[in-house]
Design a protein around this motif. Structure first.
Motif, PDB file in Angstrom:
ATOM      1  N   THR A  78       0.831  -1.211   0.000  1.00  0.00           N
ATOM      2  CA  THR A  78       0.000   0.000   0.000  1.00  0.00           C
ATOM      3  C   THR A  78       0.862   1.256   0.000  1.00  0.00           C
ATOM      4  OG1 THR A  78      -1.758  -1.165   1.196  1.00  0.00           O
ATOM      5  CG2 THR A  78      -1.802   1.242   1.231  1.00  0.00           C
ATOM      6  N   ILE A  79       1.874   1.286   0.876  1.00  0.00           N
ATOM      7  CA  ILE A  79       2.769   2.443   0.932  1.00  0.00           C
ATOM      8  C   ILE A  79       3.497   2.630  -0.388  1.00  0.00           C
ATOM      9  CG2 ILE A  79       4.989   3.177   1.893  1.00  0.00           C
ATOM     10  CD1 ILE A  79       4.023   2.609   4.597  1.00  0.00           C
ATOM     11  N   ASP A  80       3.945   1.531  -0.960  1.00  0.00           N
ATOM     12  CA  ASP A  80       4.679   1.628  -2.223  1.00  0.00           C
ATOM     13  C   ASP A  80       3.802   2.225  -3.320  1.00  0.00           C
ATOM     14  OD1 ASP A  80       7.234   0.881  -3.619  1.00  0.00           O
ATOM     15  OD2 ASP A  80       5.804  -0.204  -4.872  1.00  0.00           O
ATOM     16  N   LYS A  81       2.549   1.798  -3.386  1.00  0.00           N
ATOM     17  CA  LYS A  81       1.641   2.339  -4.402  1.00  0.00           C
ATOM     18  C   LYS A  81       1.298   3.806  -4.127  1.00  0.00           C
ATOM     19  CE  LYS A  81      -0.555  -2.022  -5.750  1.00  0.00           C
ATOM     20  NZ  LYS A  81      -1.823  -2.797  -5.800  1.00  0.00           N
ATOM     21  N   LEU A  82       1.126   4.140  -2.844  1.00  0.00           N
ATOM     22  CA  LEU A  82       0.814   5.531  -2.507  1.00  0.00           C
ATOM     23  C   LEU A  82       1.971   6.457  -2.875  1.00  0.00           C
ATOM     24  CD1 LEU A  82      -0.957   5.062   0.942  1.00  0.00           C
ATOM     25  CD2 LEU A  82      -1.968   6.103  -1.093  1.00  0.00           C
ATOM     26  N   GLU A  83       3.186   6.061  -2.540  1.00  0.00           N
ATOM     27  CA  GLU A  83       4.346   6.899  -2.842  1.00  0.00           C
ATOM     28  C   GLU A  83       4.584   7.014  -4.341  1.00  0.00           C
ATOM     29  OE1 GLU A  83       7.112   6.377   1.140  1.00  0.00           O
ATOM     30  OE2 GLU A  83       7.461   5.073  -0.591  1.00  0.00           O
ATOM     31  N   ALA A  84       4.235   5.963  -5.071  1.00  0.00           N
ATOM     32  CA  ALA A  84       4.403   6.006  -6.530  1.00  0.00           C
ATOM     33  C   ALA A  84       3.218   6.670  -7.219  1.00  0.00           C
ATOM     34  CB  ALA A  84       4.592   4.590  -7.070  1.00  0.00           C
ATOM     35  N   GLY A  85       2.177   7.013  -6.449  1.00  0.00           N
ATOM     36  CA  GLY A  85       0.998   7.639  -7.034  1.00  0.00           C
ATOM     37  C   GLY A  85       0.178   6.696  -7.884  1.00  0.00           C
ATOM     38  N   LYS A  86       0.271   5.410  -7.597  1.00  0.00           N
ATOM     39  CA  LYS A  86      -0.413   4.412  -8.423  1.00  0.00           C
ATOM     40  C   LYS A  86      -1.579   3.743  -7.701  1.00  0.00           C
ATOM     41  CE  LYS A  86       3.626   3.346 -11.269  1.00  0.00           C
ATOM     42  NZ  LYS A  86       4.531   2.287 -11.775  1.00  0.00           N
ATOM     43  N   PHE A 116       4.233  10.047  12.285  1.00  0.00           N
ATOM     44  CA  PHE A 116       3.652   9.643  10.999  1.00  0.00           C
ATOM     45  C   PHE A 116       4.719   9.299   9.953  1.00  0.00           C
ATOM     46  CE2 PHE A 116       0.317  11.990  13.107  1.00  0.00           C
ATOM     47  CZ  PHE A 116      -0.821  11.248  12.827  1.00  0.00           C
ATOM     48  N   GLU A 117       5.957   9.113  10.402  1.00  0.00           N
ATOM     49  CA  GLU A 117       7.019   8.709   9.489  1.00  0.00           C
ATOM     50  C   GLU A 117       7.069   7.184   9.384  1.00  0.00           C
ATOM     51  OE1 GLU A 117      10.617  10.404  10.914  1.00  0.00           O
ATOM     52  OE2 GLU A 117       9.947  12.485  10.658  1.00  0.00           O
ATOM     53  N   LYS A 118       7.547   6.708   8.235  1.00  0.00           N
ATOM     54  CA  LYS A 118       7.637   5.259   8.017  1.00  0.00           C
ATOM     55  C   LYS A 118       8.602   4.621   9.011  1.00  0.00           C
ATOM     56  CE  LYS A 118       8.792   5.249   3.696  1.00  0.00           C
ATOM     57  NZ  LYS A 118       9.157   4.742   2.348  1.00  0.00           N
ATOM     58  N   PHE A 119       8.183   3.478   9.543  1.00  0.00           N
ATOM     59  CA  PHE A 119       8.990   2.628  10.420  1.00  0.00           C
ATOM     60  C   PHE A 119       9.350   3.300  11.747  1.00  0.00           C
ATOM     61  CE2 PHE A 119      10.237   1.534   5.995  1.00  0.00           C
ATOM     62  CZ  PHE A 119       9.615   0.293   5.928  1.00  0.00           C
ATOM     63  N   TYR A 120       8.669   4.419  12.058  1.00  0.00           N
ATOM     64  CA  TYR A 120       8.952   5.059  13.350  1.00  0.00           C
ATOM     65  C   TYR A 120       8.094   4.414  14.430  1.00  0.00           C
ATOM     66  CZ  TYR A 120       9.633   8.520  16.986  1.00  0.00           C
ATOM     67  OH  TYR A 120       9.946   9.132  18.177  1.00  0.00           O
ATOM     68  N   GLN A 121       8.735   4.086  15.536  1.00  0.00           N
ATOM     69  CA  GLN A 121       8.026   3.509  16.667  1.00  0.00           C
ATOM     70  C   GLN A 121       8.344   4.317  17.913  1.00  0.00           C
ATOM     71  OE1 GLN A 121       9.388  -0.625  16.451  1.00  0.00           O
ATOM     72  NE2 GLN A 121       7.364  -1.225  15.731  1.00  0.00           N
ATOM     73  N   LEU A 131      -0.342   9.155   4.146  1.00  0.00           N
ATOM     74  CA  LEU A 131      -0.341   9.120   2.682  1.00  0.00           C
ATOM     75  C   LEU A 131      -1.759   9.040   2.124  1.00  0.00           C
ATOM     76  CD1 LEU A 131       2.701   6.723   2.113  1.00  0.00           C
ATOM     77  CD2 LEU A 131       2.617   9.180   1.671  1.00  0.00           C
ATOM     78  N   LEU A 132      -2.632   8.277   2.784  1.00  0.00           N
ATOM     79  CA  LEU A 132      -4.020   8.182   2.329  1.00  0.00           C
ATOM     80  C   LEU A 132      -4.734   9.526   2.469  1.00  0.00           C
ATOM     81  CD1 LEU A 132      -5.106   4.696   3.750  1.00  0.00           C
ATOM     82  CD2 LEU A 132      -4.837   5.322   1.340  1.00  0.00           C
TER      83      LEU A 132
END
Length: 480
Positions: free
Chosen positions: A315-323, A423-428, A452-453
């Motif tokens: 999902t993240i990959d598609k959102l970042e690629a705008g696809k 809200f950053e990727k992989f941040y815990q 991203l959504l």
């Protein structure tokens, strides 16, 4: 580079032409000033010459009559001064032959007369007038000739004065011309430099804006604008950006292909394992020992977590690629919140947590499934970190042209540093524990997907929190 040279060289060329013209005007003014000084000196010299001549003849005549030697000495000194004045006047009129001729003729006559006066000696007092009178006829003729030449000199003086007046007028006009030339030159130069500067700034600003816009589009994977025109450093930098964007697009395409391949290769065996675990735990199989049941449940939970992680990564990959394709429709926010609450109601009941929903019927445009995913993430986290028998509130508000959905809990709250990176990727969150004191298990992708959504819908996400007072997560969406 070439435009910078134009900006410098063109005003410099105009200034050079202007200074050459100004130099001519100044040279003319200097010549006029020199002529004025010369004519003033000529007038002064002629006046002084006549005065000295009259003084010389007076002193010598008095000496002849009285015989007093002081008059003779004064006459001789005046004669020396008279000759010096003639020399200076001749040098001054060296470039005026006609005037120089009059001066030389007058000098010859004066020299002859003065020599005759010097040759006379004083006699007895009774005979001195008789002796002087005998030379008076010749002296009168000489004085008449001197008078004629003096008249010529006086006319010359008058002519010089008239010429001097004309020169002064010309000089005044020349000075005014210099002032006008300076003023016009400054105005033209300022206007020219201003026009060139505005043109140069507009050109640089436009090309820089295009360059910045291209640089901004690279991380988002958007198609870059046309190349910046020119052959300078900006054009070269834009060419580098276009090449980098093309390389990045190729890398993203390879990465996405790899992600899809890995996801497919992971899903197939995981789904097989999950089906096997479901068969083992079904009623059709013999009853298993409790330890085996616990192991099967653990395996099923881990398989579910891995599948969710793979889905999140895709999902993240598609959102970042705008696809990622969104199915946009009108959505009632109150219905969206109600369905999200219903989906997590079982988890809330386990911890005796009450969820209040006060959202009204605001309408937004969006993908119901994806917006539901955001609220489910908010509510799941709120339930996970809220203490038992607490309350979670879901409510809505309006802010300009946006609808804001809030999810507020009574959990432990967040540090300021965690809020900035949540809200950053992989941040815990550091030392994150749920309400039961267990270490939170996750990959740090859920809230990044929410962000991203929301941005894909033209909205934003955020959090407000204080330690010990809970947290309030919010989502803004454009009103329909």
């Amino acid at each position: 580079m070439h435009k910078s040279l134009i900006l410098v060289l063109l005003p410099l060329l105009i200034q050079t032409i202007f200074f050459f013209q100004l130099g001519g005007v100044v040279a003319k003014a200097e010549r006029m000033a020199l002529a004025e000084r010369r004519q003033s000196t000529v007038v002064e010299q002629v006046n002084w010459l006549i005065a000295i001549f009259m003084s010389t003849t007076s002193n010598l005549g008095t000496y002849i009559i009285t015989g007093h030697k002081p008059y003779a000495e004064e006459g001789k000194l005046a004669l020396i001064d008279l000759r010096r004045q003639f020399d200076e006047l001749e040098n001054l009129l060296a470039d005026s032959p006609k005037q120089l001729g009059h001066v030389r003729q007058m000098r010859e006559i004066v020299e002859v007369q003065l020599k005759e006066l010097q040759a006379l000696e004083p006699t007895e007092e009774r005979n001195s007038f008789t002796y002087l009178w005998s030379h008076m006829k010749e002296f009168r003729e000489t004085m008449q000739e001197v008078g004629v030449r003096t008249g010529v000199l006086m006319r010359m003086i008058s002519s010089e004065k008239d010429q001097l007046s004309k020169v002064r007028k010309e000089e005044a006009r020349a000075r005014q011309s210099v002032k006008d030339q300076l003023l016009i030159g400054m105005i033209v130069n300022f206007i020219l430099v201003g026009i060139l500067l505005i043109w140069f700034i507009n050109d640089i600003t436009g090309r820089l804006s295009q360059l910045v816009e291209n640089a901004r589009k690279i991380p988002t994977g958007q198609l870059l604008d046309a190349h910046v025109k020119g052959s300078d450093e900006l054009a070269y930098l834009d060419e580098v950006l276009h090449n980098a964007a093309e390389d990045l697009k190729k890398a993203n395409d390879h990465r996405q292909s790899l992600m899809e391949m890995v996801a497919h290769d992971l899903r197939s065996p995981l789904m097989s394992c999950q089906v096997s675990m479901q068969i083992l735990s079904s009623d059709k199989m013999p009853e298993l020992p409790p330890i085996a049941v616990r192991q099967i449940n653990s395996v099923q939970g881990n398989i579910k977590r891995v599948v969710e992680m793979v889905n999140d990564l895709l999902t993240i990959d598609k959102l970042e690629a705008g696809k990622l394709e969104l199915e946009i429709d009108e959505i009632d926010v109150s219905e969206l919140a109600a369905e999200a609450i219903e989906s997590v109601s079982a988890l809330a009941r386990e911890k005796q947590i009450k969820i209040n929903n006060t959202c009204t019927g605001e309408i937004v445009d969006g993908d119901f499934k994806r917006l539901l995913q955001i609220l489910l993430n908010y509510l799941s986290n709120a339930i996970k970190f809220s203490p038992p028998q607490s309350t979670i509130s879901v409510y809505c508000g309006k802010q300009d042209d946006f609808v804001v959905i809030f999810v507020q809990d009574q959990g432990p709250g967040l540090e300021q540093e965690d809020q900035e990176h949540l809200f950053e990727k992989f941040y815990q969150v550091s030392n994150s524990e749920d309400s039961q004191g267990q270490k939170s298990k996750g990959f740090g992708l859920g809230l990044a997907i929410c962000k991203l959504l929301a941005e894909a819908h033209g909205g934003e996400v955020g959090v407000e929190s204080q330690l010990g007072k809970g947290s309030r997560f919010w989502l803004t969406l454009p009103r329909s």
